[in-house]
Design a protein around this motif. Structure first.
Motif, PDB file in Angstrom:
ATOM      1  N   GLU A 272     -10.355  -9.985 -29.236  1.00  9.09           N
ATOM      2  CA  GLU A 272     -10.584 -10.118 -30.686  1.00  9.09           C
ATOM      3  C   GLU A 272      -9.333 -10.630 -31.385  1.00  9.09           C
ATOM      4  O   GLU A 272      -9.416 -11.468 -32.295  1.00  9.09           O
ATOM      5  CB  GLU A 272     -11.002  -8.766 -31.273  1.00  9.09           C
ATOM      6  CG  GLU A 272     -12.422  -8.356 -30.919  1.00  9.09           C
ATOM      7  CD  GLU A 272     -12.751  -6.947 -31.387  1.00  9.09           C
ATOM      8  OE1 GLU A 272     -13.892  -6.714 -31.815  1.00  9.09           O
ATOM      9  OE2 GLU A 272     -11.867  -6.062 -31.311  1.00  9.09           O
ATOM     10  N   ILE A 273      -8.178 -10.121 -30.975  1.00  9.19           N
ATOM     11  CA  ILE A 273      -6.921 -10.571 -31.574  1.00  9.19           C
ATOM     12  C   ILE A 273      -6.740 -12.067 -31.378  1.00  9.19           C
ATOM     13  O   ILE A 273      -6.384 -12.805 -32.311  1.00  9.19           O
ATOM     14  CB  ILE A 273      -5.725  -9.787 -30.976  1.00  9.19           C
ATOM     15  CG1 ILE A 273      -5.745  -8.343 -31.473  1.00  9.19           C
ATOM     16  CG2 ILE A 273      -4.397 -10.450 -31.334  1.00  9.19           C
ATOM     17  CD1 ILE A 273      -4.740  -7.439 -30.787  1.00  9.19           C
ATOM     18  N   LYS A 274      -7.016 -12.546 -30.176  1.00  6.63           N
ATOM     19  CA  LYS A 274      -6.860 -13.978 -29.878  1.00  6.63           C
ATOM     20  C   LYS A 274      -7.802 -14.820 -30.721  1.00  6.63           C
ATOM     21  O   LYS A 274      -7.415 -15.859 -31.279  1.00  6.63           O
ATOM     22  CB  LYS A 274      -7.115 -14.232 -28.392  1.00  6.63           C
ATOM     23  CG  LYS A 274      -5.989 -13.736 -27.486  1.00  6.63           C
ATOM     24  CD  LYS A 274      -6.335 -13.964 -26.009  1.00  6.63           C
ATOM     25  CE  LYS A 274      -5.211 -13.433 -25.125  1.00  6.63           C
ATOM     26  NZ  LYS A 274      -5.550 -13.557 -23.681  1.00  6.63           N
ATOM     27  N   ILE A 275      -9.060 -14.391 -30.842  1.00 11.46           N
ATOM     28  CA  ILE A 275     -10.047 -15.156 -31.618  1.00 11.46           C
ATOM     29  C   ILE A 275      -9.642 -15.211 -33.083  1.00 11.46           C
ATOM     30  O   ILE A 275      -9.660 -16.283 -33.716  1.00 11.46           O
ATOM     31  CB  ILE A 275     -11.452 -14.529 -31.464  1.00 11.46           C
ATOM     32  CG1 ILE A 275     -11.963 -14.699 -30.029  1.00 11.46           C
ATOM     33  CG2 ILE A 275     -12.431 -15.139 -32.467  1.00 11.46           C
ATOM     34  CD1 ILE A 275     -13.212 -13.887 -29.719  1.00 11.46           C
ATOM     35  N   ILE A 276      -9.280 -14.060 -33.654  1.00  6.12           N
ATOM     36  CA  ILE A 276      -8.913 -14.008 -35.081  1.00  6.12           C
ATOM     37  C   ILE A 276      -7.675 -14.856 -35.345  1.00  6.12           C
ATOM     38  O   ILE A 276      -7.617 -15.603 -36.335  1.00  6.12           O
ATOM     39  CB  ILE A 276      -8.686 -12.548 -35.528  1.00  6.12           C
ATOM     40  CG1 ILE A 276      -9.981 -11.752 -35.431  1.00  6.12           C
ATOM     41  CG2 ILE A 276      -8.138 -12.496 -36.957  1.00  6.12           C
ATOM     42  CD1 ILE A 276      -9.798 -10.252 -35.525  1.00  6.12           C
ATOM     43  N   LYS A 277      -6.685 -14.785 -34.462  1.00  7.05           N
ATOM     44  CA  LYS A 277      -5.463 -15.563 -34.647  1.00  7.05           C
ATOM     45  C   LYS A 277      -5.739 -17.057 -34.533  1.00  7.05           C
ATOM     46  O   LYS A 277      -5.167 -17.866 -35.273  1.00  7.05           O
ATOM     47  CB  LYS A 277      -4.400 -15.119 -33.648  1.00  7.05           C
ATOM     48  CG  LYS A 277      -3.838 -13.729 -33.942  1.00  7.05           C
ATOM     49  CD  LYS A 277      -2.874 -13.251 -32.887  1.00  7.05           C
ATOM     50  CE  LYS A 277      -1.549 -13.976 -32.934  1.00  7.05           C
ATOM     51  NZ  LYS A 277      -0.540 -13.363 -32.048  1.00  7.05           N
ATOM     52  N   ASN A 278      -6.626 -17.432 -33.618  1.00  8.74           N
ATOM     53  CA  ASN A 278      -6.970 -18.858 -33.471  1.00  8.74           C
ATOM     54  C   ASN A 278      -7.656 -19.407 -34.713  1.00  8.74           C
ATOM     55  O   ASN A 278      -7.544 -20.595 -35.033  1.00  8.74           O
ATOM     56  CB  ASN A 278      -7.881 -19.059 -32.251  1.00  8.74           C
ATOM     57  CG  ASN A 278      -7.123 -18.940 -30.937  1.00  8.74           C
ATOM     58  OD1 ASN A 278      -5.901 -19.125 -30.899  1.00  8.74           O
ATOM     59  ND2 ASN A 278      -7.831 -18.624 -29.851  1.00  8.74           N
ATOM     60  N   GLN A 279      -8.351 -18.533 -35.422  1.00  6.25           N
ATOM     61  CA  GLN A 279      -9.071 -18.957 -36.628  1.00  6.25           C
ATOM     62  C   GLN A 279      -8.212 -18.889 -37.885  1.00  6.25           C
ATOM     63  O   GLN A 279      -8.638 -19.324 -38.954  1.00  6.25           O
ATOM     64  CB  GLN A 279     -10.314 -18.072 -36.813  1.00  6.25           C
ATOM     65  CG  GLN A 279     -11.360 -18.231 -35.726  1.00  6.25           C
ATOM     66  CD  GLN A 279     -12.478 -17.209 -35.835  1.00  6.25           C
ATOM     67  OE1 GLN A 279     -12.364 -16.205 -36.548  1.00  6.25           O
ATOM     68  NE2 GLN A 279     -13.575 -17.439 -35.115  1.00  6.25           N
TER      69      GLN A 279
END
Length: 572
Positions: A272-279
């Motif tokens: 989730e951290i990776k997805i949110i940061k990518n967005q």
């Protein structure tokens, strides 16, 4: 066989030791170094951080499981020990809080039980009591961590976990008569005085100071109605206490919690951290966490407060909540909140917005290292002041004593501004300079001053263990700005925490060291150290602002164990 050193033997080490034993890591030989005389209690639950009058602010049902519950342990504890704390005739239920020193005995007993289990599981443990670690050196080439003791002995380990806990260094205390850099150890405040005492701060630390000083100069009585009354000793007729509080408010009172402990499922997963940061340009937005972990929960559980916040920014809503609190006299508000908390506990009904705010703080603590510098500043300026007040959760007995002292004319509170200063007086004590609510400059002298702001973070230059700094094993904590224009604006407005690096980029420097999500320190290149972990609260508070309590020890120890047993986490 792998060797691992736990530097410190308090609650953090206790939970780390528990994790290793539960995982049955018989390939580890564990050395525990504790500078005091016993394991488990650490600073807050030993005579170094508490006296008999100090009470825990968590009940039995809010404490993470170790080996036995508090209730089970109390039932088997020696009667002489219970008598010492007036507990031998008390029927302990899961909602009762304990004297901190008694709770320290419970933690020590849990450490003993864990040691027995370790032995049964073939896990070797070597305990070094009254042993002070003065330096730590990471040897990258040998893949070892060297631990240097005050005795001169040098020992090498495959891994080391720094869990040295709280630290209150003395700066002016021994140089200025009547000046105390902290209220700890409490025995130093067991002083009979005949004058007014200045206390800086209104946190749990300040409450500790108030309780100790009150008992040194008088006594409390209470009737069948439960109302406390304070009586001064004749020799202390001039004794008064004045709390200086930024914002002019007292801390929140302990309430019933629907969820007795923070829910780990509320934390963002690695994916989730990776997805949110990518967005979001490589950051986790504060507004995202605020909406998910505060506003959405209020919408479901306390819609009337949600509606009040509708259309408001985070800053506007936090200011609205603070302004509402400031409308009422602080002691009148404290009385109202005490009565509200009493009803909450009696009916076992949570005060939703307060519990939700505590949960928000829990989630932010583990995502804040992924914030932009702008959002960190927003957090510090808008959200943190309300959180620090509400989730202090001081015990009911402390609240009753605060009210009794105020009613007796012994305790008062002063609202001070951001620019207020305390300086030593030539004749001892301090001179407090501040502006009052009408912006008039005030200057007061006190014969005695107690700094009770709580645990202060250590900036990088002040960290102990020079061996880690000299080899660039550690690096100062910082966050990137999402927009350099914002950084330049902060810098030009005099924000001393905004620095320009050698490449010309502005960064927000924070207290303590850089760590990843697994509490591994990062070097200057952002590479995690696979031999070291840091749980010591003053050293990581820049990127872990809500680090106190056994819940932190439980979560941090789990993340460290994950890293130790899952190699893919090493450079996360």
């Amino acid at each position: 066989m792998q060797s691992i050193a736990l530097l410190g033997g308090g609650p953090a080490a206790l939970f780390m030791y528990k994790r290793i034993i539960e995982a049955k890591l018989s390939s580890y030989k564990i050395h525990i170094f504790e500078k005091h005389e016993k394991l488990g209690a650490g600073f807050p639950y030993s005579r170094y951080g508490a006296s008999k009058e100090h009470i825990t602010n968590v009940s039995s049902n809010e404490i993470p499981t170790i080996k036995t519950s508090v209730k089970e342990w109390i039932a088997q504890a020696p009667k002489t020990l219970l008598k010492e704390f007036d507990m031998e005739k008390i029927s302990l239920d899961e909602y009762k809080v304990l004297p901190r020193l008694l709770f320290g005995e419970y933690l020590a007993a849990q450490f003993n039980l864990l040691q027995k289990e370790a032995k049964e599981n073939g896990i070797q443990t070597v305990v070094h009591l009254k042993t002070e670690v003065i330096n730590v050196v990471d040897n990258e080439n040998a893949e070892k961590v060297k631990v240097i003791l005050k005795s001169g002995d040098k020992l090498s380990f495959d891994k080391a976990i720094i869990c040295t806990g709280h630290s209150f260094p003395k700066k002016k205390e021994k140089k200025v008569q009547g000046w105390f850099d902290s209220p700890y150890p409490p025995e130093k405040l067991d002083l009979q005085v005949n004058f007014e005492v200045a206390i800086r701060g209104s946190s749990l630390t300040a409450i500790d100071a108030v309780r100790t000083m009150a008992r040194a100069n008088g006594k409390f009585t209470h009737g069948a109605d439960g109302i406390y009354t304070y009586h001064l000793r004749k020799k202390s007729k001039g004794f008064r206490m004045k709390i200086f509080s930024l914002g002019g408010l007292l801390p929140g009172v302990r309430i019933h919690l629907e969820n007795t402990r923070p829910d780990p499922s509320h934390l963002l997963s690695e994916d989730e951290i990776k997805i949110i940061k990518n967005q979001n340009q490589g950051f986790i937005p504060l507004d995202f966490v605020y909406d998910q972990n505060f506003r959405k929960i209020l919408q479901e559980k306390q819609p009337y407060i949600y509606k009040e916040s509708d259309g408001m920014t985070l800053e506007e809503f936090m200011q609205f909540m603070m302004d509402n609190r400031r409308k009422t006299d602080p002691f009148k508000l404290f009385q109202e909140e005490y009565e509200e908390a009493e009803q909450s506990i009696e009916t076992q009904e949570s005060i939703v917005w307060k519990e939700t705010l505590a949960d928000l703080s829990y989630v932010i603590n583990y995502s804040i290292k992924h914030f932009s510098a702008e959002d960190m500043l927003r957090y510090k300026r808008s959200l943190s002041p309300l959180i620090s007040l509400i989730i202090a959760f001081i015990p009911q007995s402390s609240a009753r004593e605060i009210l009794a002292l105020h009613h007796a004319g012994i305790l008062d509170l002063v609202d001070v501004d951001m620019d207020s200063v305390v300086k030593p007086s030539e004749n001892g004590g301090c001179i407090y300079v501040y502006r009052d609510k009408k912006n008039r400059k005030k200057q007061e002298r006190f014969k005695m001053f107690i700094d009770a702001l709580g645990q202060k973070p250590f900036y990088f230059k002040k960290l102990p263990f020079k061996g880690l700094k000299n080899t660039h094993t550690l690096s100062p904590a910082y966050l990137d700005f999402s927009d350099q224009e914002n950084a330049i604006k902060e810098f030009e407005q005099g924000n001393k925490d905004v620095h320009r690096d050698i490449s010309g980029v502005y960064l927000l420097h924070l207290p303590g060291i850089s760590i990843n999500d697994y509490f591994q320190p990062l070097n200057h290149y952002g590479v995690a150290n696979k031999r070291l972990y840091v749980m010591a609260v003053p050293y990581i508070s820049g990127l872990n602002p809500d680090y106190s309590g056994l819940d932190f020890c439980e979560v941090a120890s789990e993340k460290i164990l994950d890293s130790m047993t899952e190699p893919h986490h090493i450079n996360s």
